[in-house]
Every structure is written in C-alpha cells, then in structure tokens.
Design a protein around this motif. Structure first.
Motif, PDB file in Angstrom:
ATOM      1  N   MET A   1       6.437   2.000 -13.611  1.00  0.00           N
ATOM      2  CA  MET A   1       6.435   3.476 -13.060  1.00  0.00           C
ATOM      3  C   MET A   1       7.275   4.404 -13.983  1.00  0.00           C
ATOM      4  SD  MET A   1       8.350   4.995  -9.668  1.00  0.00           S
ATOM      5  CE  MET A   1       9.717   5.534 -10.608  1.00  0.00           C
TER       6      MET A   1
ATOM      7  N   GLU B   1       2.470   6.681  -8.079  1.00  0.00           N
ATOM      8  CA  GLU B   1       3.533   5.645  -7.939  1.00  0.00           C
ATOM      9  C   GLU B   1       4.871   6.220  -7.850  1.00  0.00           C
ATOM     10  OE1 GLU B   1       2.456   1.804 -11.084  1.00  0.00           O
ATOM     11  OE2 GLU B   1       2.927   3.788 -11.862  1.00  0.00           O
TER      12      GLU B   1
ATOM     13  N   VAL C   1      -2.924   0.424  -7.522  1.00  0.00           N
ATOM     14  CA  VAL C   1      -1.775   1.269  -7.368  1.00  0.00           C
ATOM     15  C   VAL C   1      -2.118   1.900  -5.672  1.00  0.00           C
ATOM     16  CG1 VAL C   1      -0.425   3.141  -7.562  1.00  0.00           C
ATOM     17  CG2 VAL C   1      -0.866   1.871  -9.436  1.00  0.00           C
TER      18      VAL C   1
END
Lengths: 231, 470
Positions: free
Chosen positions: B1, B200, B227
């Motif tokens: 991330m 994210e 995701v």
C-alpha cells in the motif's frame, strides 16, 4: 495421458489446439465428468469400441489439423449398430481426405451419445485487463443468438458459481420446463468451481470451451471440449 | 500500500504556476489551509498580485527555505518536467499535476511526454497524482482545490475520482444532500498512482466508513479486482463507471486516456466484488447518504407513511419496481391502529395514508406501531412541502416539534428509517427542511423512486456483506 505429456506432445507438434481426446483426458484427470471417449485407428477398432461403449454411438474425426469437424464431414451421430459405425467410419475418412488432403489423421473418436438433458456451456477466455474470465450459458440459441451468458473473473467462489447460474434469463429452463427434467444445480455449481480451479492451476491454457455439457436431475457430463494453449 | 499520509496531511504546500488568467484559484482555495502555503511563479507580471493575496513567492521550488510536503503544479506541459525534477530534488511528499496535454490528447507527443514523466517519477519513487487532475481534498485541514468546497468537521465518506468535476460536485452538492466527505482525491490520468492505490489507502483509513468512486478505467485490472474484492466486505464501495457505453468510452479516452475494454466483464466484476454500481451523481449521493445514515438494512419489507391515497398508490409502485415489498401489517398492528385512527379520510393498509392534519402524537403512535410490526424491516415516511408549509403557518413551532419527534424515534428504533421529501412548491421550505434533516443526520430523498432504488442497492450490499462474512 498425463497433463505433461499432453502439453509436451502439442508443443512438439507445433500446435496450440489440443485434440478432443487430449482435452477430455486432461479435464477428466481434473475431476470433471466427461463422456467416455476412445480413439479408434481402424474401422474394426471403431466397431469394437462402439459395441463396448454402447449405442447409440457418435464418431468424430481425430486430427490435430481438422478444427471444424462438422464442416469437414467428420462427425456422425446416432449410430445404432456396429454396421452403421463401420459405414460411418468409411464416410468420415472419405470426406476428410477430400477436404483436408494434407491433414494428419489419428483415427476417429468413439463415444456413446449422452441421453437428452439440458445443454449448458462453460468457457474460459483471457480478458486483456482482468485475466482469465469464466463464462456460463445455456446451449444453442441462448448463447449463440441471445448472448444470454454470465461472467465471473477467475478464481471464483461458491457464491459466484451460484449467482452466475441464476443470473441467466434462461435460468427457468434449468429448473425443468414442459416435462424436461431439471438440472442438478449443485452439480453445475461444483463444475464451475472445478473449471475455475483447473484454469487457475494451468496458466498455459489460453482458451477453454466445454460445450455441450448435458445436465440431468442427478448429475452432468461434458460431451465435447476444446482447449487452446498459449504461445 | 502506498502511504499517502504526508500528501493528505501536509504541514506545507507549494503552488507552482498559479496565475491571474485562471483567477489564482489554487491560491484562493488554499486560504482555508491550516498549514503554510508558498507560491512558485517566475513571471514577474504575476508576482505582485500573488504577494498582495498574502502568499510568499519564490522563483523556484528549491529556493523555498522550508521542507515542502505537498506540491500543486499548475505549470504548462513544457515546464512540468522541470517542476517534477525539482520536486524530486526537494524530496516532497507528493505532487499533484493539474497540467494536462498527455495521453488524453491521443497524440504521439502527448503519449511520449506521459511516458517520460512516468519513468522519471517511478525511478525516484515520487508520489505523482495525475496528471490532468485536481488532486487532494481534505476538509479537516482546509486543503481544497475550489473555493466552494466546505472545510471544517469532516464526514465519513472517502471519494476517489478520475474526474475533478465529479469530486468537486460530490464535495459541494454532497453536503446539501447530507453527504460530507472525510477525504477526496481527483487522480486524472493516474500514471503513477491509480484508483487502486487510493482505494487501498482509504480502506485502512479509520476516518472513512464508506467509499465512493468515479472510474473510467483501471490500469491494472487484475489488481483492481483483487483489492476491490478485499475491501467491500469491510467497507462499502459505491462505484460510478465513466464510459459505460461505446460513445461514453470514446469520451473517456479523450478525457484521461483510460477505458475498460470489455464492459460485460467490468459489470460482472462489480457484481462479483459486491461493489454498488451507480450511474450518475444523484444515485451516488443517494446511496452514500443511506450507507452513512441508515441503520443496517436486513430485509426488503417497507412500512410506509404517505400523505394521501394517491401517493400511497405510487409510492407502493416505486418500492415494488425496486424489487422491495410493501406488505400488509400484522393483525396485532391493525387492532392497535383501529383503536385510535379514523379510517374515513385515510387508510392504514400500508402504505399508511395520513393527511396533513394528523396530530403529532398520532404520528408518533403510528411510527411506533411500524417499529414493532414483525412484517416491517424498514420505515419510509413521506414529508411533503404542502404538509410542512400548512402546518408551519398554523403552528410556527411545528417544524421543531416534528424534528424532535423524528430524531427521538430514530434513536429508539433499530429499523432503517428514511424520509421522502416530496415536491414542494415552496422551495424555500424544502431547503430549510433539508438543512434540518442534514443537521440531525436523517437521510432524505427527493422522490419515491430514488428512495426505493437507494434502499434496494443498500439492502443488496448488506446481504452481500452478511453472506461473505459467513
């Protein structure tokens, strides 16, 4: 025939499309129910195999160079006796030799005809953005004309399998219609999961088409399969 | 991330290339910023006015005697490379490139320039937002890109947008609809940081409960899918796809140069991930509003209070069209209702047809009956302009008493409760009512269909969430 052998053989022969027999063998090993199919290299073998596997029988040309079998006159269905099988063998060979004089012919595949049920299709193709995508639809005009199909991205989970089936406009057909028996939905869901796992574990598969799968009240069986490899 | 803390919470911001020709809108928008703002402008004609606005100006980013956390580059494409190089040397936390003229121009030149910028930024690990975008919005610290965006106490919604306009509208129209953002980002062409990076980041942000997105096309579809699938069971994602048609896709190509190649696969992906698809700003705000303000939705059955027989008919149709149900109430409810309701001039079949003269104690009793009824999962109440205006005239304290009643009811009821503020010819009264609803966090809808469709979308999400949570 193990998966490795299938892939090695195809590569050696410089082809990316597996034969019907190779595709079915690989799928069967992956646990997907496939109609028993055997290769006959001679007319005599074809007749003997049809006796063994059961009537009515279906004969199809087996050649890595003949992709459109029906067009080449290489498919004979509903053969009810050894004699008919023998005649069909002869007709197939004549027609294919004529239309594809340079084709490498292995023989014909022999399989028993599946009894009637609901036809469904499971396919996989690779989307340039999302990778392998699974497709489900009902056979015939539903997919071909009406484009009534559902998609999910691989890998799928149980919920996806359940929803893919119920999303179809033609879903009521799977529940039985006008006397035809319903399809066993848990079997179809499980088949979708199996195919998803199969393609996820085998990234060398570029495209896959299991068509038709005949679904019954108590199970389902794949009657034909096509696998195209990458590269 | 990718960690975007420094970009969303900068102590210092530098604006490069703002000018009178665009009304100094960057600098003016940042008047509300709680940290320090520097201007970088080399044109001597622009500098006096910049300084008059109260901003210190330098002719280069590198000359600023301070660490710079966040840069906004408003320079033209020709100068952008130098600005980005300076950002790298200055070790800034991130840079928004408002600058356009890249791949979206569909020219060899534009694509090359984009490729160059991408390589440069990637090699240096520079957090580049855009290009061709409005960048970061954080109401809490006043980091804005437009003077109409609210600042102050943030809401709970994170909005990620491929378009500056759609983020702009969500952050300005949103508060009027009861939707306040916690953070927003307009990411344009998304060459280094793309929608999935912001998704994210927002997914782990404890100040964000609900995520809204406007997307034209993810660069890495596979990663986007993975995701999104991972986020939705924890936080709802409302997804507005730009370019859902062939013509729309063509427009998207010249907007940010991004698209989706197969729309059926995209739509399947949205369903597979349990994201909530919407197709315009109204649906986006209606859905965000319900996700933030409604109690969790467990079932499809709605108990409705309508203001007339005619409305009862059409409101039932609206909910039925959305695939929800308007069932009869339980026998126990009817017994209770018949004791105090006069059925002449109204009906209590569900929808419950009251009229504008219903005294508030009766309204309270009706709401409580619906709250107790086992056939009802959600409660929807029509409040019409004429109802408000007539009562308001006759009884000036009415509106406060009505709101006190509704707020109190909502506090004690476990069922999702929404209001449908139907057409009012006195727009002033409707506006005043909306403000009050927003103050107390009661979700209000402009008409029956919008309310019903939003409720259905939200029900589908909660069902999905329960199913995947097991």
């Amino acid at each position: 025939m193990s998966e490795k052998t299938v892939l090695v053989k195809a590569k050696q022969q410089g082809r990316s499309q597996l034969t019907e027999l190779e595709a079915k063998e690989w799928l069967r090993e992956a646990g997907i129910p496939v109609v028993e199919t055997k290769l006959a290299r001679t007319k005599g073998q074809a007749m003997a195999l049809s006796q063994q596997l059961g009537f009515p029988a279906a004969l199809k040309i087996s050649s890595p160079d003949v992709v459109h079998k029906s067009d080449a006159g290489g498919v004979k269905l509903n053969l009810k006796s050894q004699r008919q099988v023998g005649e069909a063998y002869h007709q197939i060979m004549t027609s294919v030799h004529q239309k594809h004089p340079d084709a490498r012919i292995e023989g014909v595949t022999v399989q028993p005809m599946a009894r009637p049920g609901v036809e469904v299709i499971i396919g996989m193709s690779k989307d340039p953005q999302f990778g392998p995508v699974l497709m489900f639809g009902l056979g015939g005009v539903w997919v071909e004309l009406l484009k009534d199909v559902s998609f999910r991205i691989v890998p799928i989970v149980s919920r996806d399998a359940r929803e893919m089936i119920r999303e179809l406009k033609g879903f009521p057909l799977l529940e039985g219609y006008r006397g035809s028996e319903p399809a066993h939905l848990p079997t179809l869901e499980s088949l979708l999961l199996q195919v998803s796992r199969f393609v996820a574990e085998n990234p060398e598969i570029k495209e896959l088409d299991v068509n038709p799968i005949i679904a019954y009240r108590d199970g389902a069986v794949a009657v034909d399969a096509r696998i195209i490899l990458e590269g | 991330m990718v960690d975007l803390d420094r970009v969303f919470n900068p102590r210092t911001v530098a604006v490069v290339g703002d000018k009178k020709g665009q009304g100094f809108f960057w600098l003016k928008s940042l008047k509300t910023f709680q940290g320090k703002v520097y201007s970088v402008q080399i044109d001597p004609k622009e500098i006096p006015e910049i300084e008059a606005l109260g901003f210190p100006n330098y002719t280069s980013l590198l000359e600023i005697p301070d660490e710079i956390d966040f840069v906004i580059c408003s320079a033209p494409r020709g100068a952008a490379t130098k600005v980005v190089q300076d950002c790298i040397r200055k070790r800034v936390g991130g840079v928004t490139l408002f600058t356009s003229g890249f791949a979206e121009t569909n020219t060899e030149e534009g694509r090359k320039a984009q490729e160059q910028l991408t390589q440069m930024a990637r090699a240096a690990g520079l957090k580049l937002i855009g290009p061709n975008c409005m960048g970061i919005y954080n109401p809490r610290n006043g980091l804005r890109f437009n003077v109409d965006q609210f600042y102050g106490e943030p809401g709970r919604v994170g909005f990620i947008s491929q378009s500056g306009t759609h983020l702009g509208h969500t952050s300005t129209v949103g508060p009027m609809q009861g939707v306040k953002l916690a953070k927003g980002v307009s990411f344009g062409n998304g060459i280094v940081l793309d929608s999935v990076d912001y998704l994210e980041y927002f997914a782990q942000d404890t100040g964000i409960d609900v995520i809204g997105m406007y997307v034209e096309g993810p660069k890495d579809g596979r990663r986007f899918f993975q995701v999104l699938r991972e986020v939705t069971p924890r936080k709802p994602v409302v997804l507005w796809k730009g370019g859902e048609t062939a013509d729309g896709t063509r427009a998207a190509l010249s907007h940010t140069g991004n698209l989706v190649q197969s729309l059926p696969v995209w739509q399947a992906m949205v369903r597979q991930c349990g994201a909530i698809p919407v197709k315009n700003l109204d649906e986006m705000l209606d859905t965000l509003k319900g996700l933030v303000h409604l109690k969790p939705v467990f079932g499809p059955r709605v108990g409705i209070i309508a203001l007339s027989g005619g409305q009862s008919v059409v409101v039932s149709d609206a909910y039925a069209r959305a695939g929800l149900k308007v069932p009869p109430l339980s026998p126990a409810s009817y017994t209770e209702l018949s004791a105090f309701v006069n059925i002449i001039g109204g009906s209590y079949q569900n929808p419950f047809d009251v009229n504008w003269a219903t005294p508030l104690p009766n309204l309270r009793h009706i709401l409580e009956v619906l709250d107790r009824d086992e056939n009802v999962d959600n409660i929807a109440m029509e409040i019409g302009g004429p109802y408000l205006s007539r009562r308001w005239d006759a009884h000036p304290e009415f509106i406060n008493e009505l709101f006190a009643l509704l707020v109190d009811f909502r506090q004690h009821s476990a069922k999702p409760f929404l209001v449908m503020l139907t057409p009012a010819h006195y727009e002033g009264i409707a506006m005043a009512a909306r403000e009050k609803f927003n103050e107390v966090g009661l979700p209000h809808y402009a008409n029956f269909d919008r309310a019903a469709q939003a409720l259905r979308r939200i029900l589908d999400y909660y069902r999905f969430r329960r199913e995947v949570a097991g």
